[in-house]
Write a protein that holds these residues in place. Sequence first.
Motif, PDB file in Angstrom:
ATOM      1  N   PRO A  91    -115.404 -50.783  54.995  1.00 56.68           N
ATOM      2  CA  PRO A  91    -115.933 -49.427  54.200  1.00 56.68           C
ATOM      3  C   PRO A  91    -115.203 -48.119  54.769  1.00 56.68           C
ATOM      4  CG  PRO A  91    -117.513 -50.816  54.657  1.00 56.68           C
ATOM      5  CD  PRO A  91    -116.620 -51.252  55.619  1.00 56.68           C
ATOM      6  N   VAL A  92    -114.572 -47.340  53.866  1.00 55.91           N
ATOM      7  CA  VAL A  92    -114.233 -45.990  54.122  1.00 55.91           C
ATOM      8  C   VAL A  92    -115.378 -44.845  53.824  1.00 55.91           C
ATOM      9  CG1 VAL A  92    -112.269 -44.092  53.739  1.00 55.91           C
ATOM     10  CG2 VAL A  92    -111.734 -46.568  54.003  1.00 55.91           C
TER      11      VAL A  92
ATOM     12  N   PRO B  24    -115.971 -40.161  48.746  1.00 52.62           N
ATOM     13  CA  PRO B  24    -114.898 -39.765  47.942  1.00 52.62           C
ATOM     14  C   PRO B  24    -114.624 -38.068  47.726  1.00 52.62           C
ATOM     15  CG  PRO B  24    -116.619 -40.494  46.474  1.00 52.62           C
ATOM     16  CD  PRO B  24    -117.027 -40.661  48.110  1.00 52.62           C
ATOM     17  N   GLY B  25    -115.593 -37.382  48.446  1.00 54.09           N
ATOM     18  CA  GLY B  25    -115.485 -36.018  47.963  1.00 54.09           C
ATOM     19  C   GLY B  25    -114.229 -34.992  48.513  1.00 54.09           C
TER      20      GLY B  25
ATOM     21  N   ASP C 195    -112.485 -43.678  59.434  1.00 60.50           N
ATOM     22  CA  ASP C 195    -112.131 -45.021  59.204  1.00 60.50           C
ATOM     23  C   ASP C 195    -110.711 -45.402  58.662  1.00 60.50           C
ATOM     24  OD1 ASP C 195    -115.291 -45.437  59.361  1.00 60.50           O
ATOM     25  OD2 ASP C 195    -115.347 -44.358  57.547  1.00 60.50           O
ATOM     26  N   LEU C 196    -110.053 -44.453  58.158  1.00 62.34           N
ATOM     27  CA  LEU C 196    -108.634 -44.417  57.703  1.00 62.34           C
ATOM     28  C   LEU C 196    -108.053 -43.332  57.919  1.00 62.34           C
ATOM     29  CD1 LEU C 196    -106.655 -46.165  55.972  1.00 62.34           C
ATOM     30  CD2 LEU C 196    -107.882 -45.199  54.010  1.00 62.34           C
TER      31      LEU C 196
ATOM     32  N   ASP D  77    -105.801 -48.337  67.382  1.00 61.35           N
ATOM     33  CA  ASP D  77    -106.218 -49.458  66.908  1.00 61.35           C
ATOM     34  C   ASP D  77    -107.216 -49.052  65.412  1.00 61.35           C
ATOM     35  OD1 ASP D  77    -106.726 -52.262  65.754  1.00 61.35           O
ATOM     36  OD2 ASP D  77    -108.243 -52.425  66.925  1.00 61.35           O
ATOM     37  N   VAL D  78    -106.585 -48.155  64.647  1.00 58.35           N
ATOM     38  CA  VAL D  78    -107.384 -47.691  63.467  1.00 58.35           C
ATOM     39  C   VAL D  78    -106.502 -48.074  62.132  1.00 58.35           C
ATOM     40  CG1 VAL D  78    -106.228 -45.391  63.792  1.00 58.35           C
ATOM     41  CG2 VAL D  78    -108.489 -45.611  62.345  1.00 58.35           C
ATOM     42  N   PRO D  79    -106.928 -48.273  61.242  1.00 58.34           N
ATOM     43  CA  PRO D  79    -105.994 -48.322  59.862  1.00 58.34           C
ATOM     44  C   PRO D  79    -105.496 -47.169  59.547  1.00 58.34           C
ATOM     45  CG  PRO D  79    -108.426 -49.410  59.611  1.00 58.34           C
ATOM     46  CD  PRO D  79    -108.430 -48.529  60.743  1.00 58.34           C
TER      47      PRO D  79
END
Length: 238
Positions: free
Chosen positions: A37-38, A67-68, A110-111, A136-138
């Motif tokens: 989850p982001v 999402p803000g 997270d991304l 090691d992060v998206p």
Amino acid sequence: MPEPLPPDWIDPPDLATARAAQVALAARVVTEDALGPVRLIGGVDISNTRFDPENLVFAAVVVLSWPGLDVVASASAVRRATMPYIPGFLGFREVPALLEAWAKLAEHPDLVLVDGHGVAHPRGLGIASHLGVVLDVPSIGVAKSPLVGRPEGELGEEPGAAVPLVWKGRTLASVLRTRRRSNPLYISPGHRVSPATAVEWVLRCGTGYRLPEPTRQAHLAANAARRAHGVAKPEAVE
């Protein structure tokens, strides 16, 4: 970072070692979705000039809410690059300063959207892939111009229009129109993100500018860090 990294992956002593490090790092790149989850999304950019006699690199990492898309944290760092300015090897100039900025953050995204290429690179390791694997992060590569390859087909004028970027018979990236009458962006997986998901996230992060909001904010932050250091480089942001 999850495990000790070979020093040559960050600061190789010569070009041959750098090339070998890129091959080793590229073998670890994952181009399938492996992200959770982001809640926080990052933007990464650097500012420098190849003509700076001090060879300084100004790095910025900006963290936005999702999402803000409000900026909730940012960090910057400045380091003297040891690698010469050689296209295809710029990650070795930029990653050390980016790691220093990343370490200053109390909470990590997270991304991460990175101003630069992911796998759309001669050895499959642009800055977005390099940084993604090391941390090691998206990560997603959001580049303003192609390094290799050519668009396949005619790109539409409307935002969201996309065609493949193909090199040696392989699709490396998507050529994506994000704003009408603006040049497209070149979107490729960095690490732990699939090609389709990379495009989806770039479009989700659009706020009416050519650049998605995370890299747009990182661009502004990196330039602010450079100006604070007294290094001039006029540069526009779209």
